[in-house]
Scaffold this active site. Structure first.
Site: not given
Lengths: 129, 405
Positions: B74-75, B154, B182, B204, B243, B329
């Protein structure tokens, strides 16, 4: 990111969690950090009037595992030290002991700040410059 | 269940369905051909498998198979769509409209376009995460070439009003691109009905393999073209050289076929489980849902547990349960979730957020375990939290002068 065993140990079994009476003349309280930054530590010491030895230390921390471990470790180290000795605790000692990764060094800095802030509060209450 | 690993992070990636893996296996060794080899049976077998997958994927989103361009994920699809339109339609204009809660694959692509002299409008979202349609319409100008709005977020699962957005774009003759990563395979998506001209998605996130994605590019009314971002053999109608990842594509196709057949029952089952999880956790005082709960993906909930820091909280249960947090974090940046901040949450609440995303393989037993473990974790962290103690003592946290660091 995996945590060191020592961080996990302090996180799972934090030492000296609690609250001392902040109005007590022999108690110094340090509150550092900010909720917006994701870390707030409150560290308190109770100093023996005669010997100037820190006879009790308590903390509560809002933050990640490393922040909790840093403050838990700090309370362990503070107990039994004189105020002067406590001032010499360096954040890098905490980094080393807990094997903190670079992104977590700020947690140790905050713990050192909390120690210094608690001592300052105690000294101001007792007229020590 | 003490040593069981429970996966509630399906928005990060989904496990590959065993039926998908099974479909892929022959294309590693038994049928090793290059789909572009036109002169022998190995190539023909590969091409046929790719054609089937293309049909299955097109069928899932209501497109024609010729409109599916395979990519690495997707990126890449987001990059190809936005940069490709920007370059292809340069003579028509240079203005793009998107929104602040988009994925970084869209936002950072837009930032790059700004550096190259393009103009980008970032629409703010409302408190519930939805964009304001009137603001969108008002932002469209003569030089606007593209509107890029994600289908479902997301982090929060919030679903944008794509049909209305499509109507606005059609009215003004502007292309509409959607990052549907999503949404595809989880809720019904029909690109033609919605008036979407370009759509990015990936295998994925829908029980297919990693490393293969697609870009839908509308072929008729209007015929959309994007400038290729990779130079090479001119595969995929000249829009994406390289390919083809035949086993990956076969898996993607199989995942799409399964999703088409099972999406409704999965969504129904997962929304019941999600509601159970959510209601269980909302029993904890001072816990709030982030984002709109009516227009939301059926398997996602994002909850802030006030006065508890997200990463610390996750540490109480992450030996058993995998989730994500909007806390700084958990990322290298030390900045809490920009998506939650865009919803108007303060940094403190963003730090306190946890995203739970259920999936096809989530069971009720796991949800029950999670409610218990997370509740215990929140209570433990609150016992440790000085600001929880202050809150309980009635201290106004706003009145305290915090030492920002």
């Amino acid at each position: 990111m995996a945590y060191s065993d020592k961080v996990l140990d302090h996180f799972k079994n934090p030492r000296n969690v609690g609250t001392l009476n902040k109005e007590d003349k022999n108690v110094g309280t340090g509150l550092v950090g900010a909720p917006e930054c994701g870390d707030v530590m409150r560290l308190q010491i109770e100093v023996d009037e005669e010997t100037k030895v820190i006879k009790d230390a308590k903390f509560k921390t809002f933050g990640c595992g490393s922040a909790i471990a840093s403050s838990s470790l700090a309370t362990e180290w503070l107990k039994g030290k004189t105020v002067d000795e406590a001032l010499s605790i360096d954040n890098m000692d905490i980094v080393e002991e807990l094997a903190l990764p670079p992104v977590k060094i700020h947690c140790s800095v905050l713990a050192e700040d909390a120690i210094k802030s608690a001592i300052k509060d105690y000294q101001e209450k007792n007229g020590v410059a | 269940m003490a040593n069981k690993l429970i996966y509630l992070d399906n928005n990060a990636t989904t496990p590959t369905d065993p039926r998908v893996v099974e479909a892929m296996v022959p294309y590693f060794y038994q049928h090793p051909g290059n789909a572009a080899s036109r002169s022998h049976p190995f190539g023909w077998a590969a091409e046929e498998a790719v054609d089937t997958a293309r049909e299955q994927i097109a069928n899932l989103i209501g497109a024609d198979s010729k409109e599916i361009i395979f990519t690495s994920g997707a990126t890449e699809s987001d990059n190809l769509a936005i940069k490709g339109v920007y370059e292809m339609y340069a003579r028509k204009g240079n203005h793009i409209i998107t929104c602040t809660t988009e994925h970084k694959a869209v936002l950072d692509t837009c930032h790059k376009i700004e550096k190259q002299g393009g103009e980008v409008t970032y629409l703010e979202v409302k408190r519930d995460g939805l964009i304001d349609l009137a603001e969108l319409e008002a932002a469209i100008k003569d030089n606007t070439i593209l509107v890029s709005i994600m289908f479902a977020n997301n982090e929060t699962g919030v679903i944008q009003p794509m049909k209305e957005i499509g109507q606005i774009c059609a009215k003004h003759g502007v292309l509409l691109m959607s990052d549907m990563t999503q949404a595809v395979g989880k809720i019904p998506v029909d690109v033609k009905e919605l008036g979407i001209h370009l759509a990015a998605f990936t295998a994925h996130k829908m029980y297919g393999p990693k490393g293969v994605g697609a870009l839908f590019v509308n072929r008729k009314k209007p015929r959309v073209k994007v400038t290729a971002q990779l130079d090479g053999g001119g595969h995929e109608r000249g829009m994406r050289s390289g390919t083809l990842n035949v086993p990956g594509i076969v898996g993607f196709g199989k995942a799409a076929q399964i999703a088409k057949e099972e999406m409704d029952q999965d969504a129904k089952r997962l929304s019941v489980l999600r509601d159970k999880l959510e209601n269980g956790l909302l029993q904890l005082e001072e816990s709030v849902i982030n984002g709109n709960t009516e227009y939301r993906m059926p398997h996602v909930t994002n909850i802030s547990f006030k006065h508890v820091e997200g990463e610390g909280l996750m540490m109480t249960f992450n030996q058993n349960i995998a989730v994500s947090s909007g806390s700084a974090c958990t990322s290298a940046s030390l900045e809490p979730s920009y998506v939650l901040k865009a919803l108007g949450l303060g940094d403190d609440l963003a730090h306190s957020s946890i995203r739970f995303s259920l999936g096809r393989f989530t069971t009720e037993e796991e949800v029950d375990f999670a409610i218990d473990a997370v509740s215990k974790g929140v209570n433990h962290m609150r016992d440790l939290s000085p600001i929880w103690e202050m809150y309980k003592d009635g201290v106004d946290l706003e009145s305290i002068e915090w030492s920002e660091h």
